[in-house]
Design an enzyme around this catalytic site. Structure first.
Site, mmCIF file in Angstrom:
data_model
loop_
_atom_site.group_PDB
_atom_site.id
_atom_site.type_symbol
_atom_site.label_atom_id
_atom_site.label_comp_id
_atom_site.label_asym_id
_atom_site.label_seq_id
_atom_site.Cartn_x
_atom_site.Cartn_y
_atom_site.Cartn_z
ATOM 1 N N GLY A 87 0.767 -1.243 -0.093
ATOM 2 C CA GLY A 87 0.081 -0.078 -0.029
ATOM 3 C C GLY A 87 0.955 1.202 -0.040
ATOM 4 O O GLY A 87 2.019 1.045 0.165
ATOM 5 N N LYS A 88 0.178 2.388 -0.027
ATOM 6 C CA LYS A 88 0.914 3.777 -0.181
ATOM 7 C C LYS A 88 1.596 3.995 1.059
ATOM 8 O O LYS A 88 2.718 4.280 0.945
ATOM 9 C CB LYS A 88 -0.235 4.733 -0.650
ATOM 10 C CG LYS A 88 -0.740 4.382 -2.027
ATOM 11 C CD LYS A 88 -1.824 5.547 -2.350
ATOM 12 C CE LYS A 88 -3.226 5.247 -1.841
ATOM 13 N NZ LYS A 88 -3.956 4.020 -2.175
ATOM 14 N N MET A 89 0.770 4.020 2.054
ATOM 15 C CA MET A 89 1.520 4.480 3.348
ATOM 16 C C MET A 89 2.656 3.347 3.982
ATOM 17 O O MET A 89 4.000 4.088 4.165
ATOM 18 C CB MET A 89 0.709 4.584 4.560
ATOM 19 C CG MET A 89 -0.273 6.045 4.363
ATOM 20 S SD MET A 89 1.316 7.401 4.686
ATOM 21 C CE MET A 89 1.975 6.926 5.996
ATOM 22 N N PRO A 116 -4.673 8.541 14.389
ATOM 23 C CA PRO A 116 -5.128 8.711 13.099
ATOM 24 C C PRO A 116 -4.132 9.807 12.202
ATOM 25 O O PRO A 116 -4.640 9.754 10.893
ATOM 26 C CB PRO A 116 -6.412 9.075 13.329
ATOM 27 C CG PRO A 116 -6.389 10.158 14.484
ATOM 28 C CD PRO A 116 -5.530 9.556 15.307
ATOM 29 N N HIS A 167 -9.769 13.931 -0.030
ATOM 30 C CA HIS A 167 -8.423 12.728 -0.018
ATOM 31 C C HIS A 167 -8.832 12.078 -1.326
ATOM 32 O O HIS A 167 -9.738 11.988 -1.995
ATOM 33 C CB HIS A 167 -8.759 11.705 1.176
ATOM 34 C CG HIS A 167 -8.395 12.198 2.497
ATOM 35 N ND1 HIS A 167 -9.322 12.896 3.149
ATOM 36 C CD2 HIS A 167 -7.221 11.888 3.184
ATOM 37 C CE1 HIS A 167 -8.550 12.983 4.271
ATOM 38 N NE2 HIS A 167 -7.500 12.395 4.336
ATOM 39 N N LYS A 209 -9.380 6.448 -0.920
ATOM 40 C CA LYS A 209 -9.664 6.357 0.542
ATOM 41 C C LYS A 209 -10.987 5.728 0.721
ATOM 42 O O LYS A 209 -11.891 6.257 0.431
ATOM 43 C CB LYS A 209 -9.384 7.651 1.038
ATOM 44 C CG LYS A 209 -9.602 7.709 2.780
ATOM 45 C CD LYS A 209 -9.069 9.019 3.237
ATOM 46 C CE LYS A 209 -9.281 9.105 4.770
ATOM 47 N NZ LYS A 209 -8.550 8.006 5.615
ATOM 48 N N GLY A 234 -9.943 9.913 9.599
ATOM 49 C CA GLY A 234 -9.712 9.825 11.096
ATOM 50 C C GLY A 234 -9.429 11.010 11.937
ATOM 51 O O GLY A 234 -9.799 11.287 13.097
#
Ligand code: NDP
Ligand SMILES: O=C(O)C1=N[C@H](C(=O)O)C[C@H](O)C1
Length: 309
Positions: A42-44, A157, A192, A196, A201
């Protein structure tokens, strides 16, 4: 309705990642840390693994992934290094083995809101310290479960240093001046990338402070912008940030319409969260070394400790 937002102007210059300054708490003794970042598909996850390498943190060459990712490949590459993908079906056995090989194993979680409870169960069951950046789930339930388990964790978050400071300030204002904004109307708009899955959050957490300041507001009233056209035209998101941005506007208007407050934090890309996540991991490793009884932290704790670069 989203198009009606008269969003304040984003600074005309491009928003850039925050300036690097010196490392505060880690400078004296480097805490023992072997970091496994889930999920680097994933991106994060990618951004955090890269940030960990930039900070000289040992990156464990494995990453938990979703079932679909494991069907498609066996590895994912981060900064030229292959990490072995570990799907849900084998993760228990693999982690048992990794705990033996990496005595200072800590995990970072950037998976998905749908998976958050099962990920927390997993870290608690294996007693693996973790930094949880994933949003969603029942936050109070998660905090209670992790606290009771005494597994070391940082859960928040938002890991961006200045946004954490903003959250802390709003919380302080609410505690110092409860009801300060009673009679005001709140409007919250967040934009976003269209991938997403959930409502911000961060916005949910900030809204809680405004509620404590006397503004009635439900999380369901937060306005989500996920359409690229509205993001560019209304929110003024640069075209090349459509796939990675987080714009938040909180607008408070007095009952008679004569006073307006607006708070805004607009982030392009993910560097600020990735760097903050590494700060959180180094902070947590130091807390584990210190053994002082407290095990559950949030990013405001990390910031207060002077542990954010
Ligand atoms: N705290 C903070 O500062 C920040 C928090 N976030 C939050 O982080 C989360 C992730 O965001 P982002 O990286 O953009 O999302 P992505 O969709 O890019 O990445 C999520 C990854 O998790 C994988 N995944 C899904 N289920 C599992 C599972 N059971 N085990 C392991 N991996 C799994 C997905 O795989 P697949 O695609 O196959 O399902 C996907 O590769 C979100 O909740 C977001 O809000 C984001 C930015 C900053
Ligand atoms: O999914 C994102 O991108 C982000 N998620 C976090 C949130 O939901 O608050 C933090 C930031 O807004 C980026």
């Amino acid at each position: 309705m989203q198009q009606q937002l008269r969003c304040s102007r984003v600074a005309s210059s491009r928003i850039t990642p925050r300036t690097r300054t010196s490392v505060v708490v880690m400078a004296s003794a480097k805490p023992k840390l072997q970091l496994m970042v889930n999920s680097c598909t994933g991106k994060m996850g990618q951004a955090v693994a890269e940030a960990a390498l930039r900070a000289g943190v040992e990156l464990v060459p494995y990453t938990l992934c979703g079932p679909a990712d494991a069907a498609a490949a066996t590895t994912v590459t981060v900064a030229g290094r292959p990490l072995t993908l570990v799907p849900p079906a084998t993760r228990d056995a693999v982690v048992q083995e990794l705990k033996g090989r990496y005595p200072h194993l800590m995990m970072v979680d950037y998976t998905l809101p749908d998976a958050i409870h099962s990920m927390v169960d997993f870290y608690v069951q294996h007693r693996t310290p973790f930094v949880m950046g994933t949003t969603g789930g029942d936050r109070a339930k998660i905090a209670a479960q992790v606290e009771a388990s005494k597994v070391y964790a940082v859960i928040a978050p938002n890991m961006g240093k200045q946004i954490v400071a903003f959250q802390a300030t709003m919380d302080l204002m609410a505690k110092s001046f409860p009801g300060a904004f009673s009679g005001y109307k709140l409007r919250v708009v967040e934009s976003h990338q269209s991938t997403k899955k959930d409502t911000s959050g961060t916005a949910k957490a900030v809204v809680q402070s405004f509620v404590e300041m006397g503004v009635p507001f439900e999380v369901s009233q937060i306005e989500l912008v996920r359409e690229p056209k509205a993001q560019m035209e209304v929110m003024k998101v640069p075209a090349d940030a459509i796939n990675g941005h987080a714009y938040h506007t909180y607008q408070l208007v007095s009952g008679d319409g004569t006073v307006m407050f607006e708070f805004q934090h607009n982030v392009i890309g993910r560097t600020t969260y990735a760097e903050g996540t590494v700060d959180a991991a180094l902070f947590l490793a130091a807390r584990i070394d210190a053994h002082d009884g407290k095990t559950l932290y949030n990013m405001i704790d990390v910031l207060r400790a002077g542990a954010m670069r």
